[in-house]
Each structure stands twice: as C-alpha cells, then as structure tokens.
Motif scaffolding. Sequence first.
Motif, PDB file in Angstrom:
ATOM      1  N   ARG A   1       0.774  -1.172   0.000  1.00  0.00           N
ATOM      2  CA  ARG A   1      -0.083  -0.104  -0.044  1.00  0.00           C
ATOM      3  C   ARG A   1       0.834   1.249   0.130  1.00  0.00           C
ATOM      4  NH1 ARG A   1      -5.161  -1.446   3.932  1.00  0.00           N
ATOM      5  NH2 ARG A   1      -5.714  -3.491   2.856  1.00  0.00           N
ATOM      6  N   LEU A   2       2.189   1.057  -0.225  1.00  0.00           N
ATOM      7  CA  LEU A   2       3.043   2.332  -0.142  1.00  0.00           C
ATOM      8  C   LEU A   2       3.097   2.943  -1.540  1.00  0.00           C
ATOM      9  CD1 LEU A   2       6.094   0.959   1.657  1.00  0.00           C
ATOM     10  CD2 LEU A   2       4.488   2.592   2.581  1.00  0.00           C
ATOM     11  N   GLY A   3       2.292   2.368  -2.532  1.00  0.00           N
ATOM     12  CA  GLY A   3       2.194   3.111  -4.066  1.00  0.00           C
ATOM     13  C   GLY A   3       3.638   2.946  -4.542  1.00  0.00           C
ATOM     14  N   ILE A   4       4.526   2.139  -4.494  1.00  0.00           N
ATOM     15  CA  ILE A   4       5.911   2.260  -4.829  1.00  0.00           C
ATOM     16  C   ILE A   4       6.082   1.112  -5.796  1.00  0.00           C
ATOM     17  CG2 ILE A   4       6.727   3.499  -3.092  1.00  0.00           C
ATOM     18  CD1 ILE A   4       8.058   1.030  -1.905  1.00  0.00           C
ATOM     19  N   SER A   5       6.986   1.039  -6.427  1.00  0.00           N
ATOM     20  CA  SER A   5       7.490   0.107  -7.589  1.00  0.00           C
ATOM     21  C   SER A   5       8.199  -1.154  -7.031  1.00  0.00           C
ATOM     22  CB  SER A   5       8.207   0.482  -8.697  1.00  0.00           C
ATOM     23  OG  SER A   5       9.707   0.807  -8.052  1.00  0.00           O
ATOM     24  N   PRO A   6       7.998  -2.300  -7.686  1.00  0.00           N
ATOM     25  CA  PRO A   6       8.767  -3.482  -7.231  1.00  0.00           C
ATOM     26  C   PRO A   6      10.087  -3.194  -7.109  1.00  0.00           C
ATOM     27  CG  PRO A   6       7.213  -4.294  -9.086  1.00  0.00           C
ATOM     28  CD  PRO A   6       7.158  -2.733  -9.002  1.00  0.00           C
ATOM     29  N   GLN A   7      10.805  -2.367  -7.654  1.00  0.00           N
ATOM     30  CA  GLN A   7      12.251  -1.885  -7.540  1.00  0.00           C
ATOM     31  C   GLN A   7      12.387  -1.274  -6.104  1.00  0.00           C
ATOM     32  OE1 GLN A   7      13.775   0.309 -10.598  1.00  0.00           O
ATOM     33  NE2 GLN A   7      15.894   0.178  -9.822  1.00  0.00           N
ATOM     34  N   GLU A   8      11.677  -0.511  -6.020  1.00  0.00           N
ATOM     35  CA  GLU A   8      11.480   0.415  -4.862  1.00  0.00           C
ATOM     36  C   GLU A   8      11.180  -0.598  -3.506  1.00  0.00           C
ATOM     37  OE1 GLU A   8       9.605   4.407  -5.240  1.00  0.00           O
ATOM     38  OE2 GLU A   8       9.496   3.333  -7.035  1.00  0.00           O
TER      39      GLU A   8
END
Length: 770
Positions: free
Chosen positions: A614-621
């Motif tokens: 739910r952080l709204g970040i990409s898989p890389q992040e």
Amino acid sequence: MGLGYTPFTEENARLKNVHKPVFFRLAVDEDKKQFDALLANGHVFFHDELYDQLKQLIKSRNPSRTLDTDDYKRLIAEHLNGVDMDHYGVWVYYPWSHRLVHILDESEFIELRTSANKNKITIAERDILATKKVGVIGLSVGQSVSVTLAMERVCGELRLADFDELELNNLNRLRTGLHNLGILKVYIVAREIAEIDPYFKVVCYTDGITDDNIDAFFLDGGKLDAVIDECDGINIKILCRIKAKALNVPVLMEASDRATLDVERFDLEPGRPIMHGWLEHLTLDLDVLRNLKTNEEKIPYILPISGIDTLSARMQASMIEMRNTLTTWPQLATAVALGGALTADTCRRIFLGQYTDSGRYFIDLEQLIPDTRPKEKYTLPAMPSPVTDSAMKDLALQVKSVITPAAYIPTTDEVTEMVGAAIKAPSAGNSQPWKWYFHDSYLFLFYEYTDVISFGDFEQIASYIACGAALENLELKAYSLNLKTEIHLFPITARKEMVAVIGFHKGADGMSLHCPGELVEQIDIRHTDRGRRDRKDILPNIQSALHMAVASIPGAQLTLVTDQEKINAFSNIIGPVERLKLLEPAGHFEFYQQELRWNDDGNSVDNDGIDVDRLGISPQEIILLKMAKKPEVAALLKSWKGGQALEYSSRAAVGSASAIGIISMPGSSSEDYISGGRAMERMWLTATKNNIAIHPMMAPILYFARITQGKGAELSLSMKDELKSLYDQYLGLCDGINDREQVFLFKLGPSDDHAPISKRNPVNKILSFA
C-alpha cells in the motif's frame, strides 16, 4: 597509438585471438623443420628444464628409495634409452608470449603433474575424471573455477563461453596481467590453462551462449557432464538450465557473496524444477526473457536467483548504492578464489559419486571466523506502561469528581458508532494511538503509547494530531446521530495520557462544525492515497474549499504550494529527510520493526501499521526497502554517507504532486496539536469529497522538531548538520508561516477511487465500558 610501433601493434592484433600452443616433437621431420625456423627467427624465450622433470618423474616412481645424483643420472639414462635429450618429450611454443618450453610428453606430463593429488584423488579416480566434460558460462568467478578444474584435472575437457573482453576493473578479481586488456576472457583463460597444462582440451565460445550455439556447447564432441553457470544474463541462466534439464546434465552456480553455491542435479532428478522451483510462478518463455529491459521487469527473476534475504549486509548495502556511487556488482578476489575452489571441489565429487544432493549452500567466512566483539544495537527507549482498564477507571473517577454529569447518556450502540467513526481517523504509520473508555455519561479518550514509536518524546506530536482527527470524526458522527458534544481537553494537567473527556447533549444545534452533513459521509471512504499520477492542477474552488475547512478551526492555517519549481525544491528536502530517517537507528527501528507490514504470505493479520503493497511504490523500490531492512545495512550506508537511492520514492511522489500543503498552528502546545489534527481531518474529508488524494509526508515535521525542540539529541553530528541545512532550505520555502508551528505536511494530487483503505483495530479492542 601514435607512437610509431606499427610492426609491434600489427603483431599484437594478429596474436589477439591466438589461444592454443604449438607442439614440436623433434623426431618428426616437419616439426623439426618448423622448430628450427622458429629458433632462427630469434624472437623466442627459451625454457628447458626437462632434466629436472625427469628427475621428479623418477622420484615419483620410486617413493621408497633415497636417490643420489649418480642414481638419478643412471636412471634417467635408462629412461631415455638412447634418445637425445633435445628430442625427448615435446617442445611447446606459446605464440602470445613467445615462450618455448621443453616438457614431458602427455602421459608422463599428466602422471607427474598430478602426482601430488594422490591419494586425495587416486589414479583410478583421475582416469574417471579425465573422461568428463564441463561447460563454464561466464568467466569472472568462472575463470577461477575453470583454472582450478584444469589444475586439479577434475575433467578432461572444458568448454568456455563468454563474449566479454578484459577490462581494467576486472583485475580486482581476475588473475591475469595488464598486457591482456582488451583480449577476450575466454582466450585469456584458455591461455592460462595452456601455460599450466598444454595437453588439457579447451574449447572457446566467443559469442557466449546463444540460441544458435547452445546445442553445440552441450553436445559437440560428446555431451557435457556438468554445466557451471557464472553468467549475468537472466535469459541465459534459464536457457542453460532448460537445456541441461532436457539432457539430464547437473548445473552448479556459485555467487561470490557468502560463497553461495547452488547445485541442481538434473542427472539424478530429471523432473526437478529449475532454480529449485523458485521461478515456477513466473513465465519461462524465452522470447519474454530475452526482452526484459528494465529493472522492474527483471526483479521478479533476480530476487529468487540472488536470494536477497540471504545476501550479506555489505552486498545489500552495495546493491542500494548501484547507479549512485557504484557502477558494478562488487566482487572480491578472495571470494572469487573461494568460489572457484568450492565449485571445482563439488564438481569433482559429483563425478566420483561422492555427492548426490541438490540445494543451496553457504560457506560464509564471516560466520565461520566471526568478529566476536559486541555489536552496537539500538535499544528502545523506556515506554510508559499500556493504559489499562483499571487505570482508565481511576482517572475517569478523578475527573468525574470535578465535572458535572453530562446532560445525556448515549446508548451503547451510539457510543460504539461514534467511536467506530473516530478510529477511522488517520494516524502516523497507522499506529492508532488511542483507547476509549465510557463511564456513566462521559466518553474518555486516552493517548496510548503504541508499538509504532515516533522518536521518543516527539511521539506525542504525531499522536496528538491523530487524536485531534479522531475527535473531529467523533463529533461529525455525533452530529449525524443528533447529538451535541462537549469536549474537555487534558482535564488532568499532569496526566497527558488522558486527552479528552466528552459529554453529550441531545440535539446537535449549535455545534461549531464545518459542513458536517457533507463531511460525515466521507469518513468511511477517506484514505491515504500514495499513488503517483500525472500532475493535474487543483481547481481554484477546490483550493478555496480546503482553505475554508482548515480556517474553520481557530488558529489553523493552510498553505498550498502549487508552483512546480517550489514543489521540486520540496522534493529535495523531503527525500533526504526520509533517507536520514531510515539510516538513523530509532527511525529505522520504527519503520521496519513497528510500522511496515511485509505481508509476505498475503495473509497479514495485523490491523495496524502499513502493508508494503500500500506504499504506492514500484517493485524495484520495494526491493530497495528490503535490502535496507537489516540495521547493519543502514549502519553501513550511514558510514559511507550513502543511501541516496532510498530518497527516490519520496522524490518521485513529491515530483508528481499537484500541490504541497502545510497546516500550521500559532503554537506548539498539546492543545495546538489536537486542533491541528482536527484541521487536518476537516481538510482531508473535504479533499475526499472533491476527489483529491492526500499523501502525508510527516518525516520533515517530526525530524525538524528534533532539531528545533529537541536540540538534535541522540542524532549524530553529521546527521544534525544535514538536518539543519535541510531545515534552512525548508524555511525558505515556507515564507509567511515560519513563526508558526507546522503540524501537517502533505502532498495533494488526483485521486484514485480504488486505492485501498488502511486496516483498523476492531472497536471492541480499543473501547471499554464501565
């Protein structure tokens, strides 16, 4: 080159791809003729130690005898049987170095060179190994493996595949000389093996492994008996395993970090899934794999292959630094040398039937030979005991003795409904720092120290804001039930854990609420939206509605920054503060151990904290966050003054903002933070009504408070200096409100109606009735 050495450079170019020695047996006329021509050329370095080789051969065949000089002369003469010394054995010429070396012929050479292997490797085992063929893909660790295999004669043939040329930065781990720069690695390894054992068969595949040559690699000259994968390409790793599985060929792979060794025995387990089954949830379509371009596309494959959770702290920290302070995956000569030994040893035992398993293994020298000094470890500050029912009752009785009974006693259902709405308020890290207690006619709100801490004494800043938001929701729900509230803040001055006492009156007339009929409907759907979407201007009428919502709380003020240049400047502040938070022990502990929920199995039972998805970040992040999870990793990044990659998520979020908002209050009292929380919730509910996403960014507020109010206690000097610099930049962007206490910093943008709503603890867990 420009130095006039044309003949020299032409010869270099001619010899660049030469990797096989030339053999001269002088008893053969044509060989003798070419040998004489070579000597006549004069450009030859001559090495003739054949007599000493013969001495060692005689000694190895007579281990029980003590031989003197005369014995050696006699026995060597008998061995030569009249053959001239110059014509005995073989002369080996290495064109790339112009060396001409006189050695024993093949069978005697192998006998003598491997004599010190006995009986770690018996003669019978040596002969078995001589029939084996090994393919090595990738020649960094692969060089060490290949040379070790050849030195020990674990096999009789090596097939080497790599398309790279040697570069200077390879020389931290590849054992070769500067004169080989620019030469293909396969040729360098083939030359090194030839200089050790010119009879050892080496076949070079200078294009690496491709669809076109993989069959030849595995089958030409006989099927491979083992494949050693040391390449970087994901598609080649999978391609070689698919082929190996089809042909029942075992695969070994060594990753130099922690000497991680993978063994897949497709020869004994034909149905075994590749990479231990860790890729079964992914497509193994080679057309798809060849076209993986971005890190986001590669990460689902990289993770199970690398075993990110089992990487060393230094490797994880180094991976975070990739493309910031590092340009390549770090490898050390010691690790590569160890990997070569482990892989060659395992390969030999496979061939001799001494090892029959599959699996992943670690030979971690830092664990086997550890640093036993005590490690510095973050310890939690002493926290107050949880607020118990008996403590709430005692404090409630103290308050009741000095206030008059409320005019109306709400029903259990009404209290439950109101508290149910209250606890849908936002809180830092979704910590839900509250307990509620109903006694007679009054509802008591207690501030509960939660599992999510916010920097010791500064926890109260975030938690009082959350309690203020909860009170706003409670009043809105009371209004919808036709109830009027009477709120007394901090009724016992010395006991700040009791935040409020709420009494009730029948009838909602006269309540100082802002658009209660509209906002109460938004409570159930209000949520944090961290999504990054294309920037879209916020309409003036919506901006005005947000300002009015905040201003309806006495003393509260909203500042909206919509200028893109200033928004970018905010990203240059928020990003570094988020990095400092993750690298500072208390902030790291809070985020990783208490706030973040990894939900790895998809069955999280936690009703607080923030799920990573739910952080709204990409898989890389997400991977970056995982790699920084160990405190040792954060400590390394901090000592290197690194970790800038940890800023990316916040920078990207701010960069996509339609506006940056700041809610400020005239002072920094507990009551100011409560009022600031109510202003925040009014603004947020108004934003929800108008389809505006809100993403809190509280780290600067809390960390700057540690500088301005806490004098930087428990922060390192370098961190204090960086925070002070960032704070000065921040003040420059907050013109007009620098004399006010800033209580809420957030991003605004277009909303997504499908963004998930954070979980909440059930009402019966946080509400008690007397």
